[in-house]
Design a protein around this motif. Structure first.
Motif, PDB file in Angstrom:
ATOM      1  N   LEU A 331     -63.717-105.100  34.245  1.00  0.00           N
ATOM      2  CA  LEU A 331     -63.397-106.413  33.700  1.00  0.00           C
ATOM      3  C   LEU A 331     -62.260-107.094  34.465  1.00  0.00           C
ATOM      4  N   GLY A 332     -61.636-106.341  35.376  1.00  0.00           N
ATOM      5  CA  GLY A 332     -60.585-106.935  36.186  1.00  0.00           C
ATOM      6  C   GLY A 332     -59.193-106.395  35.932  1.00  0.00           C
ATOM      7  N   TRP A 333     -59.049-105.468  34.974  1.00  0.00           N
ATOM      8  CA  TRP A 333     -57.739-104.860  34.749  1.00  0.00           C
ATOM      9  C   TRP A 333     -57.402-103.961  35.931  1.00  0.00           C
ATOM     10  N   SER A 334     -56.146-103.978  36.346  1.00  0.00           N
ATOM     11  CA  SER A 334     -55.720-103.052  37.389  1.00  0.00           C
ATOM     12  C   SER A 334     -55.597-101.650  36.794  1.00  0.00           C
ATOM     13  N   GLU A 335     -55.580-100.647  37.664  1.00  0.00           N
ATOM     14  CA  GLU A 335     -55.475 -99.270  37.179  1.00  0.00           C
ATOM     15  C   GLU A 335     -54.209 -99.072  36.353  1.00  0.00           C
ATOM     16  N   SER A 336     -53.089 -99.613  36.815  1.00  0.00           N
ATOM     17  CA  SER A 336     -51.826 -99.441  36.091  1.00  0.00           C
ATOM     18  C   SER A 336     -51.874-100.126  34.726  1.00  0.00           C
ATOM     19  N   GLN A 337     -52.563-101.278  34.627  1.00  0.00           N
ATOM     20  CA  GLN A 337     -52.688-101.954  33.341  1.00  0.00           C
ATOM     21  C   GLN A 337     -53.480-101.103  32.356  1.00  0.00           C
ATOM     22  N   VAL A 338     -54.585-100.543  32.823  1.00  0.00           N
ATOM     23  CA  VAL A 338     -55.398 -99.688  31.948  1.00  0.00           C
ATOM     24  C   VAL A 338     -54.580 -98.493  31.466  1.00  0.00           C
ATOM     25  N   VAL A 339     -53.910 -97.834  32.394  1.00  0.00           N
ATOM     26  CA  VAL A 339     -53.171 -96.622  32.065  1.00  0.00           C
ATOM     27  C   VAL A 339     -52.061 -96.892  31.070  1.00  0.00           C
ATOM     28  N   VAL A 340     -51.214 -97.869  31.352  1.00  0.00           N
ATOM     29  CA  VAL A 340     -50.068 -98.146  30.479  1.00  0.00           C
ATOM     30  C   VAL A 340     -50.525 -98.637  29.110  1.00  0.00           C
ATOM     31  N   ARG A 341     -51.538 -99.491  29.072  1.00  0.00           N
ATOM     32  CA  ARG A 341     -52.028 -99.981  27.781  1.00  0.00           C
ATOM     33  C   ARG A 341     -52.661 -98.874  26.964  1.00  0.00           C
ATOM     34  N   PHE A 342     -53.338 -97.954  27.620  1.00  0.00           N
ATOM     35  CA  PHE A 342     -53.901 -96.807  26.904  1.00  0.00           C
ATOM     36  C   PHE A 342     -52.789 -95.878  26.409  1.00  0.00           C
ATOM     37  N   TRP A 343     -51.697 -95.769  27.164  1.00  0.00           N
ATOM     38  CA  TRP A 343     -50.546 -94.997  26.691  1.00  0.00           C
ATOM     39  C   TRP A 343     -50.008 -95.605  25.398  1.00  0.00           C
ATOM     40  N   ILE A 344     -49.916 -96.924  25.365  1.00  0.00           N
ATOM     41  CA  ILE A 344     -49.398 -97.605  24.178  1.00  0.00           C
ATOM     42  C   ILE A 344     -50.300 -97.330  22.978  1.00  0.00           C
ATOM     43  N   ILE A 345     -51.608 -97.398  23.203  1.00  0.00           N
ATOM     44  CA  ILE A 345     -52.558 -97.101  22.125  1.00  0.00           C
ATOM     45  C   ILE A 345     -52.360 -95.676  21.614  1.00  0.00           C
ATOM     46  N   ALA A 346     -52.198 -94.728  22.528  1.00  0.00           N
ATOM     47  CA  ALA A 346     -52.006 -93.327  22.144  1.00  0.00           C
ATOM     48  C   ALA A 346     -50.734 -93.165  21.318  1.00  0.00           C
ATOM     49  N   PHE A 347     -49.678 -93.879  21.696  1.00  0.00           N
ATOM     50  CA  PHE A 347     -48.408 -93.786  20.970  1.00  0.00           C
ATOM     51  C   PHE A 347     -48.544 -94.356  19.559  1.00  0.00           C
ATOM     52  N   VAL A 348     -49.202 -95.496  19.443  1.00  0.00           N
ATOM     53  CA  VAL A 348     -49.405 -96.109  18.126  1.00  0.00           C
ATOM     54  C   VAL A 348     -50.243 -95.199  17.232  1.00  0.00           C
ATOM     55  N   LEU A 349     -51.291 -94.616  17.782  1.00  0.00           N
ATOM     56  CA  LEU A 349     -52.136 -93.708  17.003  1.00  0.00           C
ATOM     57  C   LEU A 349     -51.363 -92.474  16.551  1.00  0.00           C
ATOM     58  N   ALA A 350     -50.453 -91.996  17.390  1.00  0.00           N
ATOM     59  CA  ALA A 350     -49.622 -90.846  17.013  1.00  0.00           C
ATOM     60  C   ALA A 350     -48.731 -91.200  15.820  1.00  0.00           C
ATOM     61  N   LEU A 351     -48.168 -92.402  15.827  1.00  0.00           N
ATOM     62  CA  LEU A 351     -47.336 -92.838  14.706  1.00  0.00           C
ATOM     63  C   LEU A 351     -48.160 -92.934  13.425  1.00  0.00           C
ATOM     64  N   ILE A 352     -49.383 -93.447  13.547  1.00  0.00           N
ATOM     65  CA  ILE A 352     -50.268 -93.523  12.376  1.00  0.00           C
ATOM     66  C   ILE A 352     -50.585 -92.119  11.871  1.00  0.00           C
ATOM     67  N   GLY A 353     -50.858 -91.204  12.803  1.00  0.00           N
ATOM     68  CA  GLY A 353     -51.145 -89.828  12.410  1.00  0.00           C
ATOM     69  C   GLY A 353     -49.976 -89.186  11.689  1.00  0.00           C
ATOM     70  N   LEU A 354     -48.768 -89.418  12.187  1.00  0.00           N
ATOM     71  CA  LEU A 354     -47.573 -88.850  11.526  1.00  0.00           C
ATOM     72  C   LEU A 354     -47.358 -89.470  10.150  1.00  0.00           C
ATOM     73  N   SER A 355     -47.693 -90.743  10.009  1.00  0.00           N
ATOM     74  CA  SER A 355     -47.485 -91.411   8.721  1.00  0.00           C
ATOM     75  C   SER A 355     -48.358 -90.806   7.627  1.00  0.00           C
ATOM     76  N   THR A 356     -49.459 -90.158   7.999  1.00  0.00           N
ATOM     77  CA  THR A 356     -50.329 -89.555   6.992  1.00  0.00           C
ATOM     78  C   THR A 356     -49.665 -88.383   6.286  1.00  0.00           C
ATOM     79  N   LEU A 357     -48.606 -87.841   6.895  1.00  0.00           N
ATOM     80  CA  LEU A 357     -47.924 -86.709   6.267  1.00  0.00           C
ATOM     81  C   LEU A 357     -47.272 -87.101   4.941  1.00  0.00           C
ATOM     82  N   LYS A 358     -46.944 -88.378   4.808  1.00  0.00           N
ATOM     83  CA  LYS A 358     -46.261 -88.828   3.592  1.00  0.00           C
ATOM     84  C   LYS A 358     -47.182 -89.608   2.654  1.00  0.00           C
TER      85      LYS A 358
END
Length: 360
Positions: A331-358
């Motif tokens: 679609l035109g995203w550079s490799e670094s854009q894909v990688v960093v944005r996917f890192w952000i998604i992974a971090f957000v999902l981790a926070l959601i996963g941790l929130s399930t503990l409470k």
């Protein structure tokens, strides 16, 4: 190994530190990190010498990959696994059966991935050995691991739980072995599919490891687990040390894998690390939370399944290219854009996963 020093604390007070999982987890992080830093250049040089042309690049992949990634050595997972194993053996309590079961799966999956990488490099083809045979071998290892968990485990070992629900909801009995094996194999292959761009897989793996390090520690602590309303799993806390070793080894590997990568982890690393995360999730009785925390890996795997199913049934492709990270490149995203944005998604999902503990 060093955990036994705590037994000498009556004679020398400071040795009592080795009794604490948090202290040994920190030690595991730094030990694995410096191990990979120190031996990494030597391993890369040896692999480059042995492999010659390096990992073959997909001819149907993005054209830029043929120019920038061709000739890069693979099997960098050896760096991660060696640092992780050394650090774990040094800092973990080796009397804990969960530690050995996790190492069993990681090593077994790593050997399967290593053989697959070996065939790709020597034959200079993107295809390794039979996919069915590979899955069968992974399933055998995962089934053995889950059987050992049920054999050495305590009450509720064969039960499952769900986020936001107190206690266990169902005892699967012997079927738990099959269920747990599916989680482990699925996790291994999902991470394997994610490993397609420089640094794309290793950071989400470290994020997931950090998350499950926290979950394992809390699940293995009677006080914290009772306070949070999560299920208490005797011995699970020691897996935090393994997660710490993975984070340290992963940071060391990222130093060499950052764009432009000097080495790829290959199936040797991705299969092993995915299997390790899946095993820890099963041991800590948070299999369903892995779907949230590892949501990025799930997305990558689902994109491949949907693409293949759609093409076979209709002759049309849903994505421009699968796995989905290549779709965004098209679609035109550079490799670094894909990688960093996917890192952000992974971090957000981790926070959601941790929130399930409470949320119980």
């Amino acid at each position: 190994m060093l955990a036994w020093l705590a037994e000498l604390s009556p004679h020398f007070g400071p040795l009592n530190l080795f009794r604490y999982i948090t202290f040994r987890t920190g030690g595991a992080v730094f030990t694995a990190l410096f191990f990979v830093f120190f031996f990494g250049p030597r391993i890369i040089a040896a692999l480059r010498l042995k492999q010659g042309k390096g990992q073959p690049i997909r001819l149907d992949g993005p054209a830029s990959h043929l120019l920038t990634k061709k000739g890069t050595p693979t099997m960098g997972g050896l760096m991660i696994l060696s640092g992780l194993i050394v650090s774990t053996l040094l800092w973990a309590n080796l009397r804990n059966h969960y530690v050995w079961i996790v190492l069993l799966v990681m090593t077994g999956f790593g050997m399967i991935g290593f053989y697959d990488d070996y065939l790709k490099v020597t034959r200079q083809t993107h295809a390794g050995f039979s996919g069915r045979l590979r899955l069968a071998l992974e399933a055998c290892i995962a089934l053995l691991a889950c059987f050992l968990m049920t054999h050495f485990g305590t009450a509720h070992t064969t039960s499952i739980s769900f986020p936001a629900v107190n206690g266990y909801i169902a005892d699967l009995g012997l079927f738990f072995v099959v269920f747990g094996a599916f989680v482990i194999v699925a996790a291994g292959n999902a991470v394997n599919l994610t490993d397609g761009l420089d640094g794309l897989a290793i950071v989400p793996v470290m994020i997931a490891a950090g998350t499950f390090g926290i979950i394992s520690y809390l699940a293995g602590n009677a006080i914290f687990s009772t306070y949070l309303g999560i299920n208490f799993v005797i011995g699970a806390g020691e897996l935090a040390v393994v997660c710490g070793a993975l984070i340290g080894a992963g940071l060391g590997f990222l130093w060499f894998n950052a764009p432009p990568a000097q080495i790829f982890m290959g199936d040797t690393g991705s299969l092993a690390l995915g299997g390790l995360l899946g095993t820890i999730a099963v041991a800590a009785k948070h299999e369903m939370v892995l779907v949230i925390v590892g949501g990025l890996f799930v997305l990558e795997a689902v994109s491949v399944i949907v693409q293949v199913a759609s093409f076979k049934l209709t002759g049309k492709r849903v994505f421009k290219m699968a796995p989905i990270h290549h779709h965004f490149e098209q679609l035109g995203w550079s490799e670094s854009q894909v990688v960093v944005r996917f890192w952000i998604i992974a971090f957000v999902l981790a926070l959601i996963g941790l929130s399930t503990l409470k949320l119980r």
